[in-house]
Design a protein around this motif. Sequence first.
Motif, short mmCIF file in Angstrom:
data_model
loop_
_atom_site.label_atom_id
_atom_site.label_comp_id
_atom_site.label_asym_id
_atom_site.label_seq_id
_atom_site.Cartn_x
_atom_site.Cartn_y
_atom_site.Cartn_z
N THR A 175 0.81 -1.22 0.00
CA THR A 175 0.00 0.00 0.00
C THR A 175 0.84 1.27 0.00
N VAL A 176 2.10 1.18 0.40
CA VAL A 176 3.01 2.32 0.35
C VAL A 176 4.04 2.04 -0.74
N LYS A 177 4.27 3.03 -1.59
CA LYS A 177 5.12 2.84 -2.76
C LYS A 177 6.40 3.67 -2.63
N PHE A 178 7.54 2.98 -2.65
CA PHE A 178 8.84 3.64 -2.66
C PHE A 178 9.59 3.43 -3.97
N GLY A 179 9.01 2.67 -4.88
CA GLY A 179 9.74 2.29 -6.08
C GLY A 179 9.99 3.43 -7.03
N MET A 180 11.15 3.41 -7.67
CA MET A 180 11.44 4.32 -8.78
C MET A 180 10.96 3.71 -10.10
N GLN A 181 10.44 2.49 -9.99
CA GLN A 181 9.72 1.87 -11.10
C GLN A 181 8.39 1.36 -10.55
N TYR A 182 7.34 1.59 -11.31
CA TYR A 182 6.03 1.03 -11.00
C TYR A 182 6.02 -0.43 -11.39
N VAL A 183 5.35 -1.25 -10.60
CA VAL A 183 5.18 -2.67 -10.92
C VAL A 183 3.70 -3.00 -10.91
N ASN A 184 3.21 -3.50 -12.03
CA ASN A 184 1.87 -4.06 -12.09
C ASN A 184 1.97 -5.47 -11.49
N LEU A 185 1.44 -5.64 -10.30
CA LEU A 185 1.63 -6.90 -9.59
C LEU A 185 0.85 -8.07 -10.20
N THR A 186 -0.02 -7.77 -11.16
CA THR A 186 -0.72 -8.83 -11.89
C THR A 186 0.12 -9.33 -13.06
N THR A 187 0.65 -8.38 -13.85
CA THR A 187 1.44 -8.74 -15.03
C THR A 187 2.94 -8.73 -14.76
N GLN A 188 3.36 -8.11 -13.66
CA GLN A 188 4.77 -7.91 -13.30
C GLN A 188 5.50 -6.99 -14.29
N GLU A 189 4.76 -6.21 -15.04
CA GLU A 189 5.37 -5.24 -15.94
C GLU A 189 5.93 -4.07 -15.14
N ARG A 190 7.14 -3.62 -15.51
CA ARG A 190 7.80 -2.50 -14.87
C ARG A 190 7.71 -1.25 -15.74
N SER A 191 7.63 -0.07 -15.09
CA SER A 191 7.62 1.20 -15.81
C SER A 191 8.43 2.22 -15.01
N PHE A 192 9.36 2.89 -15.66
CA PHE A 192 10.16 3.92 -15.00
C PHE A 192 9.28 5.09 -14.59
N LYS A 193 9.54 5.61 -13.39
CA LYS A 193 8.88 6.83 -12.93
C LYS A 193 9.81 8.03 -13.15
N ALA A 194 9.22 9.22 -13.08
CA ALA A 194 10.00 10.44 -13.29
C ALA A 194 11.15 10.54 -12.30
N SER A 195 10.96 10.07 -11.08
CA SER A 195 11.99 10.18 -10.05
C SER A 195 13.27 9.44 -10.44
N TYR A 196 13.14 8.34 -11.16
CA TYR A 196 14.33 7.59 -11.56
C TYR A 196 15.18 8.44 -12.51
N PHE A 197 14.53 9.07 -13.47
CA PHE A 197 15.25 9.94 -14.40
C PHE A 197 15.93 11.09 -13.65
N GLU A 198 15.24 11.60 -12.64
CA GLU A 198 15.80 12.71 -11.87
C GLU A 198 17.06 12.29 -11.12
N TYR A 199 17.02 11.12 -10.54
CA TYR A 199 18.18 10.60 -9.82
C TYR A 199 19.37 10.42 -10.77
N VAL A 200 19.12 9.81 -11.90
CA VAL A 200 20.18 9.61 -12.89
C VAL A 200 20.72 10.94 -13.39
N ARG A 201 19.83 11.90 -13.55
CA ARG A 201 20.20 13.21 -14.09
C ARG A 201 21.25 13.90 -13.22
N ALA A 202 21.18 13.73 -11.93
CA ALA A 202 22.15 14.36 -11.04
C ALA A 202 23.57 13.96 -11.42
N PHE A 203 23.77 12.72 -11.81
CA PHE A 203 25.11 12.24 -12.15
C PHE A 203 25.46 12.57 -13.59
#
Length: 539
Positions: A505-533
Amino acid sequence: MGITVDDLWNLYVGPVEVAKVNTTVQATPVPSADLIPPPPHYYGSLYKGHESSYESELYKTNVNWSFPRTFWWGVASAAYQVEGAAKDEGRGPTIWDVLTHRVTGFTVANQTGDIADNQYYLYKQDIARIAAIGTPAYSFSIAWSRIFPYGRGPVNEQALAHYEDLIDTCIEYGVEPIVTLYHWDLPLYLQNTYGGWLSEEIVDDFVEYARVVFRRFGSKVSKWATLNEPSVFCNTYPLPAGYFKATGIPAKQQPFYCGQSVLLAHARTYRLGKQLMPNSTIFFKNNGGYKIPLTNSTADSLATQRAWDFGEGLWANPTFLGGDYPASVKNYTSTFLRPLTAAERGMLDGSSDIFAHDAYTSQFTSAPDVGIAACLANTSHPLFPTCANTTYQYPASLGGWDIGPAADPGSPWLHKATDWVPRFLHYVQDTWKPVGGIAVTEFGFGEPFEQLKTVLGDIRSDYGRTMYYHDYMEAILQAMSEGVDVVGTLAWSIVDNLEWAQGYTVKFGMQYVNLTTQERSFKASYFEYVRAFQVYQRK
């Protein structure tokens, strides 16, 4: 052992869910569309004295800010939270399998880690994805009860082969594997045999587990965390009554019995690791955050020091400052714990190559309403023995505002207190003086009410988490420009996962996971983290 692994599952846990995918899946190319960053959003001004710009870059490069080429960074996870495959390939049950299956209401909606993100079988795709977005390191934990289904005794070769392939896959994709030996998933057999971490008998078992893992993977892994956040898992004690081996240790003493076992296990494992892998970096992961006196009163100042002592200091003082507990902790524990021997103190002192800290937030600290002395005189006081109160609000005299925006209500302990990160990092360096520097080995943000969103685009546009990483990385850069030796960061988490008692019920992921299909999707926060470097790391 007199009891089979299946018996342990049947007697203490019961049936578990099984994923539809139960063989290792080969990675497929990450679609180029998945790697398109979000359009720039508006960001607040940088720290005072730094010019800001929002024209074409998310960051304004500052000549005084940079990450050296040796700065290591990546994303993190933990076995029970992401792997799934609960009984597969010989894994033995852990205390968390019992807590999630048998203790009604221990997790939200009684959610379990039976399937989770099914990373046990999907790890190749997960590693391919983080490599594609430009992540140079992946920190994960090994499940002790996979290697030793009982926590001791026979070794499970199938589990060793699995983790070896996970490590080899990281190396294949140019991702550095960083391994944690223990992230809370204690083998159930050890808890039921002698009380788990409440008994020093666990030290030999943990060191033997470490020995097997070090010998198998030591030539491929150079960074090792022995244990994750002992202040958290030790405070899980006492475990719910009726489900585990009973103990006669008083409830308030149990976290400290656990703590002494943890320190001894860590120190012996560190010494073993340096013997087997002399060029490795070995550490344990502390946790907490900056502690700010609520007022300028002497009582609040004393309470704040006690909060440091019973928080980070309980673990950091023995490992960085001479091998023994802070005085306030020792005054309490000496009434029931045996004293550490001179040999044990020597083994503890200097037993962490870096100061690794899971630093999510900060908070204000104050004396109890009855005062520190009255609290210390009353062992039944809810704040005893620390006798320090905490809040995330400024005092009423300053308006009573939050220290920073609140995370999801399921994580009331977390606020975006990134303004305080530079002071925190200075405090760690000035207090414990780690020779190898400081690494922020977990930090992240539970996006408020993310579990209620149903549109993928809305889920991926995690503005609160994105701002958290933007401002946190600025804070680290500021601290480094002021002379703090920060050597690495690991963001939590690679994917949405089982957040322990909060389930999914609480989400900390930098990728969303559809727990039915297990499909992953990048969130904006992941790009932001990478962008710093991309902007600040020297080429």
